[in-house]
Scaffold this active site. Structure first.
Site, PDB file in Angstrom:
ATOM      1  N   ASP A  10       0.855  -1.187   0.000  1.00 29.08           N
ATOM      2  CA  ASP A  10       0.000   0.000   0.000  1.00 29.08           C
ATOM      3  C   ASP A  10       0.894   1.242   0.000  1.00 29.08           C
ATOM      4  OD1 ASP A  10       0.939  -0.609   2.589  1.00 29.08           O
ATOM      5  OD2 ASP A  10      -0.732   0.426   3.562  1.00 29.08           O
TER       6      ASP A  10
ATOM      7  N   GLU B 245       0.261  -1.281   5.674  1.00 26.91           N
ATOM      8  CA  GLU B 245       1.271  -0.719   6.576  1.00 26.91           C
ATOM      9  C   GLU B 245       1.043   0.759   6.831  1.00 26.91           C
ATOM     10  OE1 GLU B 245       5.161   1.166   7.701  1.00 26.91           O
ATOM     11  OE2 GLU B 245       3.895   1.567   5.968  1.00 26.91           O
TER      12      GLU B 245
END
Length: 435
Positions: free
Chosen positions: A99, A163
């Site tokens: 991400d 994350e």
């Protein structure tokens, strides 16, 4: 050692750049800012699988063991293992997250969601943090699968979801740890590949986001003796809180050992109040900020102390230093006192890596050989998740090969030569740990 290094060779630009281009092409869809933007990490997983499956046991084309683990639809993690010959001998590259933080194309000089190539410079959202590392580690695992070197150590890569935001939990590395899927990685060094500037990052800061709500009494500014000025109360109270914080949490001797750029800090970063005329003394305001805490102090101890400071100031508000003869925080005739309310948002703990571990020494030696020098550093920026890994018994070491100057920034980019050095550092880590 020389034979293994020759087998693994260098990072191949003709392979790395096309893969990175595909990953950056997905960056628009893996922006992580819930509830508006929920990343679909499986878009990245697909491209990594396209590269690795031909060398996996899944297709029969090679030795790689590939495990796609999903806790939320479209939001997978990928564990890739190259088996070694000695049971319990292992090393891992973890933390390459799929991400990214958000990017506004209007603020960029180029399209953040497609790879810009300018010689050595590779631009796009995620090139440094962290899709560049996803591509880098995928290329390393692909080379192991292709060349099948005879290794004593098992080499594991873990590509993770989620994350960049912690409002949704249990679907990234935290889920993998909870399910015991990473347990065997405790038997060797775990390299968290999500920092920058090609040097070991040996320390990070804890973060305590705080909010101080200040209540006074609104009144006409020409009759200041009838008001409790929330802005002044907030300033004076915050100064006292900061004074006590720096007294109780001074620079720690270990900060010099770890090379922290700053000691622990507590400071305001935002100020708001409901609005009003220039001739109106405000009766309330809110000051927000954060504590950045070196890992030699405990975040819970600090939170407890901050609450004690505020309780004490509230009880003794008449003693708080104020500003001028009619700037008072108590109105005895009306039985009104100013007051403070302290709240916290989600807290992170800092990390101090084990400077005595073999994993650290191997990383330093590999860095020195490849980059030409080694200078471990620490920052009071915060990395989520890794303290939890350390507390679970993993030997966490951190490094990265993007550029700190472009981390979460507009016009993010990395350098192919830096990523190439990262590849060679990884090769040397694997090689050294064979001894």
């Amino acid at each position: 050692m020389a034979e293994l290094l020759a087998t693994l060779g260098d990072l191949e630009r003709d392979s790395f750049v096309p893969l990175l281009s595909k990953l950056i092409g997905e960056s628009k869809y893996v922006q992580n800012n819930p509830p508006e933007l929920i990343p679909e990490e499986d878009r990245v997983v697909k491209h990594v699988l396209d590269v690795l499956l031909p060398f996996s046991t899944t297709t029969g084309g090679g030795p790689l063991l590939v495990n796609h683990v999903t806790y939320s639809p479209g939001r997978g993690n990928l564990i890739v293992e190259y088996p070694g010959t000695v049971p319990g001998k292992i090393l891992s590259f973890v933390g390459c997250h799929m991400d990214v933080v958000t990017a506004n194309p209007n603020d960029w000089d180029f399209d953040p969601f497609s790879l810009s190539i300018d010689g050595d410079k590779l631009g796009g959202r995620g090139t440094t943090d962290c899709l560049g590392h996803v591509a880098l580690v995928a290329e390393l695992m692909k080379k192991l699968g292709q060349t099948k070197p005879n290794l004593k150590s098992t080499v594991v890569a873990v590509f993770i979801a989620n994350e960049e935001n912690s409002s949704i939990t249990g679907i990234g590395v935290d889920g993998l740890v909870k399910d015991g899927l990473l347990n065997k990685l405790k038997d060797g060094p775990l390299y968290w590949i999500d920092t920058a500037d090609k040097q070991p990052c040996v320390g990070t800061g804890g973060m305590i986001p705080w909010k101080l709500q200040v209540t006074g009494k609104v009144f006409h500014s020409g009759l200041a003796h009838k008001a409790i000025n929330a802005l002044e109360l907030g300033m004076d109270a915050l100064k006292e809180i900061q004074f006590r914080f720096y007294r109780d949490f001074p620079p720690h001797p270990q900060e010099e050992v770890y090379g922290f750029a700053t000691p622990s800090t507590m400071k305001p970063t935002q100020w708001s109040y409901p609005g009003g005329g220039i001739n109106q003394i405000p009766g309330e305001c809110t000051i927000s900020g954060d504590v950045r805490l070196t890992p030699f102090y405990n975040v819970k101890d600090v939170m407890k102390k901050l609450e004690e400071y505020v309780d004490d100031i509230n009880e003794n508000i008449q003693k708080l230093e104020s500003r001028g003869p009619v700037s008072k925080y108590v109105l005895p005739d009306e039985n009104i006192k100013g007051s403070l309310t302290l709240t916290f948002n989600e807290v992170l703990s800092g990390v101090a890596c084990d400077l005595n571990s073999r994993g650290f020494h191997v990383l330093c030696k590999a860095t020195e050989e490849v980059v030409g020098h080694v200078k471990p550093y620490s920052i009071t920026g915060s990395l989520p998740l890794i303290r939890e890994l350390q507390d679970e018994g993993f030997d966490v070491q951190t490094s990265g090969y993007g550029l700190m100057a472009t981390y979460h920034a507009q016009n993010e980019y990395c350098l192919f030569t830096d990523m190439s050095q990262g590849y060679r550092v990884f090769s040397r880590i694997i090689s050294q740990l064979e001894d």
